[in-house]
Motif scaffolding. Structure first.
Motif, mmCIF file in Angstrom:
data_model
loop_
_atom_site.group_PDB
_atom_site.id
_atom_site.type_symbol
_atom_site.label_atom_id
_atom_site.label_comp_id
_atom_site.label_asym_id
_atom_site.label_seq_id
_atom_site.Cartn_x
_atom_site.Cartn_y
_atom_site.Cartn_z
ATOM 1 N N PRO A 1 0.431 -0.986 0.327
ATOM 2 C CA PRO A 1 -0.040 0.168 0.059
ATOM 3 C C PRO A 1 0.446 1.509 0.255
ATOM 4 N N ILE A 2 2.073 0.760 1.004
ATOM 5 C CA ILE A 2 3.307 2.182 0.662
ATOM 6 C C ILE A 2 3.757 2.602 -0.839
ATOM 7 N N ALA A 3 3.249 1.642 -1.141
ATOM 8 C CA ALA A 3 4.428 2.177 -2.850
ATOM 9 C C ALA A 3 3.174 1.909 -3.475
ATOM 10 N N ILE A 4 1.742 1.808 -3.395
ATOM 11 C CA ILE A 4 0.985 2.331 -4.217
ATOM 12 C C ILE A 4 0.476 3.900 -4.024
ATOM 13 N N GLU A 5 0.697 4.410 -3.313
ATOM 14 C CA GLU A 5 0.605 5.550 -3.166
ATOM 15 C C GLU A 5 1.803 6.597 -2.701
ATOM 16 N N VAL A 6 3.182 6.485 -2.993
ATOM 17 C CA VAL A 6 3.898 6.868 -3.545
ATOM 18 C C VAL A 6 4.340 7.089 -4.967
ATOM 19 N N VAL A 7 3.427 6.022 -5.810
ATOM 20 C CA VAL A 7 3.381 6.063 -7.175
ATOM 21 C C VAL A 7 2.642 6.877 -7.092
ATOM 22 N N ARG A 8 0.758 6.999 -7.215
ATOM 23 C CA ARG A 8 0.284 7.866 -6.702
ATOM 24 C C ARG A 8 0.220 8.566 -6.977
ATOM 25 N N ARG A 9 0.868 10.017 -6.152
ATOM 26 C CA ARG A 9 1.780 10.928 -5.712
ATOM 27 C C ARG A 9 3.071 10.825 -6.749
ATOM 28 N N ILE A 10 3.511 10.365 -6.991
ATOM 29 C CA ILE A 10 4.913 10.900 -8.390
ATOM 30 C C ILE A 10 3.814 10.740 -9.837
ATOM 31 N N ASP A 11 2.496 10.636 -9.980
ATOM 32 C CA ASP A 11 2.218 10.321 -10.735
ATOM 33 C C ASP A 11 0.927 11.393 -11.089
ATOM 34 N N ALA A 12 1.686 12.104 -10.083
ATOM 35 C CA ALA A 12 -0.122 13.718 -9.524
ATOM 36 C C ALA A 12 1.068 14.570 -10.177
ATOM 37 N N LEU A 13 1.814 14.388 -10.125
ATOM 38 C CA LEU A 13 3.519 15.378 -10.562
ATOM 39 C C LEU A 13 3.508 15.045 -12.399
ATOM 40 N N PHE A 14 3.267 13.966 -12.783
ATOM 41 C CA PHE A 14 4.060 13.933 -13.934
ATOM 42 C C PHE A 14 2.196 14.182 -14.803
ATOM 43 N N GLU A 15 1.401 14.649 -14.357
ATOM 44 C CA GLU A 15 -0.237 15.007 -14.747
ATOM 45 C C GLU A 15 0.610 16.350 -15.024
ATOM 46 N N ILE A 16 0.969 17.359 -13.896
ATOM 47 C CA ILE A 16 0.777 18.868 -13.823
ATOM 48 C C ILE A 16 2.213 18.900 -15.197
ATOM 49 N N GLU A 17 2.796 18.077 -14.821
ATOM 50 C CA GLU A 17 3.790 18.399 -15.955
ATOM 51 C C GLU A 17 3.444 18.377 -17.861
ATOM 52 N N ARG A 18 3.261 17.763 -17.920
ATOM 53 C CA ARG A 18 2.154 17.151 -19.454
ATOM 54 C C ARG A 18 1.336 18.762 -19.445
ATOM 55 N N SER A 19 0.918 19.310 -18.536
ATOM 56 C CA SER A 19 -0.477 20.256 -19.130
ATOM 57 C C SER A 19 0.701 22.183 -18.959
ATOM 58 N N ILE A 20 2.191 21.440 -18.265
ATOM 59 C CA ILE A 20 3.269 22.972 -18.965
ATOM 60 C C ILE A 20 4.103 22.333 -20.174
#
Length: 536
Positions: free
Chosen positions: A365-384
Motif C-alpha cells: 500500500p505504501i508503494a501504491i501511494e508513492v506511485v500515485r503521488r509521483i504520477d500526480a506530478l507528471f500530470e502537472i508536467e504534461r499541462s506545462i
C-alpha cells in the motif's frame, strides 16, 4: 449420380460453407477486438503518459498480435469465398474493412486507361456516349534499379601552345568515386540506422545483380565517416552549448579475441522544446571500452549547465563546486525513482497473473501511494510541456511544490516504520539522499522530471544489438557512435536520414568550410536538397 447422392453432396458443401463463413466472421471479430485494444493502449499512453514501465513493450506486442490476426482473418475470408462458390444455399461473407487513407498527393501518378467498349453490351449499338469514369487507385513500387554512371572528361589540345586542356575531376565522397552518394547513404543508413550488417547487405545486393565485396563496402563506410566528421563536430558543439543536457549510457557487445567484451555507448541529448527553447534538438554519442567515470568527465570537460541523468557515481566529480569551467547542476530522474515503487504496486500485473492462475505478487500500500503521488506530478508536467521556463516554474511553485513536500514527509514517516533492509526503505533512501537533485525542477523551469529524452536516443542501439550482435572493434564502436550522432539528430529534426546523407555526401567535398552549418539537419530541413546545387 442419383438425386440422393447429389443432395448429400450439396448438403455437405453447404455445411462446409457455413463453417467457413462462421470461421471468417469469428476471425474478423477477433481482429477487430485486437485493433481496439491497440488503439486504446496508444490513446492511454498518449493521454496519461507512461502508466507502466512495460507500456511500450505492450504496444509492440499488441501490434504484432493484430498483424497476425488481420492476416488470419483475410485467409479465412478467402477460404469462405471459395466455399460459398460451391453452393447456392449459403450467403457470401465480406469483411468490413476500415476506410483506406488517401494516398499522399506528392506521389507521382501513372494513368492506365482500359480500352473502352466499341459497342453496347445490350443491343450491340455503336452510338456510345461517355458519362464519366471510375478510378481505382493502387499503390505500387518499382524494384530498386542499379545503374553505372560514366562521367566523361574530354581532353583538348591547344593548337597554339600544344598544352592539354581538360575539365577538373568532380569531387567524390569516397576515393576513386566508385559509389554515388545515394548508394553510400543507403549503405551507411542500412548499417547504422536499420541495423543491417554489411555482410547481409552484400548478400542482398548480389541477388539484385550488383555484387559488391564486403571489403569494398567497409572501405566506403570508413570514407563516409571521415567525410562527415566535420558535421559531427558541429553537432557536438551545438549539443554541448545547451543550457540543459540529458545523459545516459548502455551496453555494447564488442568482439574480442576468443570472446565478447562489453563496451559502453554514451549519449548526451539537447532538447529545448519542453521549456520552449529555440535551439534545434540534437544528440551526440561516444563509445568507450568500460564504464569508468573518466569517460563522462572527459565528454563534459568543457560543459557547465544542467545534467539530467541517473545516479551513476561516475558523474559525481562533475557536480563539485570547485570544478572548472564551473559545476554542473544535477537533475535526477523521477522515472528512475518511480520504478522500484512501481514493481511493488503493479495492480495490472497482478490482475493478469490472477487471470492466468499464477501466484500473485505481494503489493505494498505504501508503494501504491508513492506511485500515485509521483504520477500526480507528471500530470502537472504534461499541462506545462512546451511552455516557457518562467511559466513552468510558476506552475510548479504553485501546484507541484506542495505535493513534493508532502511526499517527502510521507516517505520519511513510512521509512521510520520499516526495517532498514526492506526494499521500500532502499527505494526511499535513494530519493531522500538525492533530494536536492530531485527537487531542482522546483527551482529551474528548464529541468524536466524524466530523462526519457536520453533513453529514446539509446533505443535504436538496444534494438540493433539483436541484429548486429556486436561491434567488431573499438574503432568500430567509435564509428558507430559518430554515425548514430548524425542519424539520430536527423530523426529528431524530422528529417529522412538517408535522403539527408545522400545530399550531404553529394556536396560536402566541394562545400565551403565556412558554410558547413547549412548542411546540418535542422538547416537542411528548411532549405532542402537544393543546397548541393548552390554550394559552389
Amino acid at each position: 449420380m442419383d438425386a440422393a447422392a447429389q443432395a448429400l453432396l450439396d448438403e455437405n458443401a453447404a455445411l462446409k460453407a457455413e463453417l467457413a463463413v462462421a470461421r471468417a466472421k469469428a476471425s474478423e471479430d477477433t481482429a477487430l477486438i485486437a485493433a481496439q485494444k491497440l488503439q486504446i493502449a496508444k490513446l492511454q499512453r498518449q493521454i496519461y503518459g507512461q502508466k507502466s514501465e512495460r507500456a511500450a513493450r505492450l504496444i509492440d506486442q499488441l501490434s504484432l498480435e493484430l498483424e497476425e490476426l488481420e492476416a488470419s482473418a483475410t485467409e479465412d475470408e478467402l477460404a469462405a469465398e471459395q466455399a460459398v462458390t460451391k453452393t447456392t444455399l449459403v450467403a457470401g461473407f465480406t469483411r468490413k474493412r476500415s476506410e483506406r487513407h488517401t494516398f499522399p498527393e506528392h506521389l507521382p501518378r501513372e494513368r492506365v486507361v482500359i480500352e473502352a467498349p466499341t459497342s453496347c453490351a445490350c443491343c450491340g449499338g455503336s452510338r456510345l456516349r461517355k458519362l464519366g469514369e471510375d478510378v481505382t487507385q493502387t499503390l505500387e513500387t518499382t524494384p530498386r534499379q542499379w545503374k553505372v554512371i560514366e562521367t566523361v572528361r574530354e581532353k583538348f589540345s591547344c593548337r597554339d601552345c600544344e598544352k592539354i586542356t581538360q575539365a577538373p575531376a568532380p569531387f567524390h565522397a569516397v576515393p576513386r568515386g566508385w559509389a554515388g552518394p545515394s548508394l553510400l547513404a543507403m549503405i551507411a543508413f542500412e548499417k547504422f540506422g536499420q541495423h543491417q550488417p554489411l555482410n547481409r547487405q552484400a548478400e542482398r545486393y548480389a541477388l539484385e545483380g550488383a555484387p559488391i565485396s564486403l571489403s569494398t563496402m567497409a572501405d566506403a563506410v570508413g570514407s563516409i565517416c571521415a567525410a562527415l566528421d566535420p558535421l559531427r563536430r558541429l553537432i557536438e558543439a551545438h549539443v554541448l552549448a545547451a543550457e540543459r543536457l540529458h545523459g545516459d549510457d548502455t551496453t555494447v557487445p564488442v568482439l574480442a579475441k576468443g570472446k565478447t567484451d562489453t563496451g559502453r555507448c554514451w549519449v548526451y541529448v539537447r532538447d529545448d522544446a519542453p521549456f520552449g527553447g529555440a535551439g534545434p534538438p540534437a544528440a551526440i554519442f561516444y563509445y568507450s571500452r568500460d564504464r569508468k567515470g573518466e569517460h563522462p568527465q572527459a565528454h563534459l570537460a568543457g560543459y557547465a549547465g544542467i545534467l539530467q541523468a541517473d545516479a551513476y557515481d561516475g558523474y559525481n566529480r562533475l557536480y563539485l563546486a570547485d570544478r572548472k569551467p564551473g559545476p554542473i547542476r544535477e537533475a535526477a530522474c523521477w522515472v528512475h525513482a518511480r520504478r522500484p515503487f512501481f514493481a511493488m504496486a503493479d495492480l495490472d500485473e497482478n490482475a493478469r497473473r490472477k487471470a492466468a492462475g499464477k501466484k500473485e505478487i505481494p503489493l505494498s500500500p505504501i508503494a501504491i501511494e508513492v506511485v500515485r503521488r509521483i504520477d500526480a506530478l507528471f500530470e502537472i508536467e504534461r499541462s506545462i510541456n512546451g511552455k516557457s521556463a518562467e511559466e513552468r516554474l510558476s506552475v510548479r511553485q504553485m501546484l507541484s511544490r506542495p505535493l513534493v513536500d508532502d511526499l517527502r514527509i510521507y516517505m520519511r514517516e513510512q521509512a521510520a516504520r520499516l526495517s532498514r533492509g526492506h526494499d521500500l526503505v532502499k527505494a526511499i533512501s535513494y530519493m531522500l539522499k538525492r533530494w536536492a537533485a530531485f527537487t531542482l525542477f522546483l527551482e529551474d523551469g528548464r529541468v524536466c522530471l524524466s530523462n526519457n529524452a536520453a533513453e529514446r536516443g539509446l533505443r535504436g542501439i538496444a534494438l540493433g544489438r539483436k541484429s548486429w550482435l556486436f561491434c567488431g572493434s573499438d574503432r568500430g564502436g567509435q564509428r558507430a557512435a559518430a554515425m548514430y550522432s548524425l542519424i539520430v539528430t536527423a530523426k529528431m529534426n524530422g528529417v529522412d536520414p538517408q535522403a539527408w546523407l545522400a545530399d550531404v555526401l553529394s556536396c560536402i567535398a566541394a562545400h565551403p568550410a565556412h558554410r558547413l552549418e547549412e548542411l546540418l539537419p535542422w538547416n537542411w530541413a528548411i532549405q532542402g536538397p537544393v543546397i548541393s546545387a548552390r554550394a559552389a
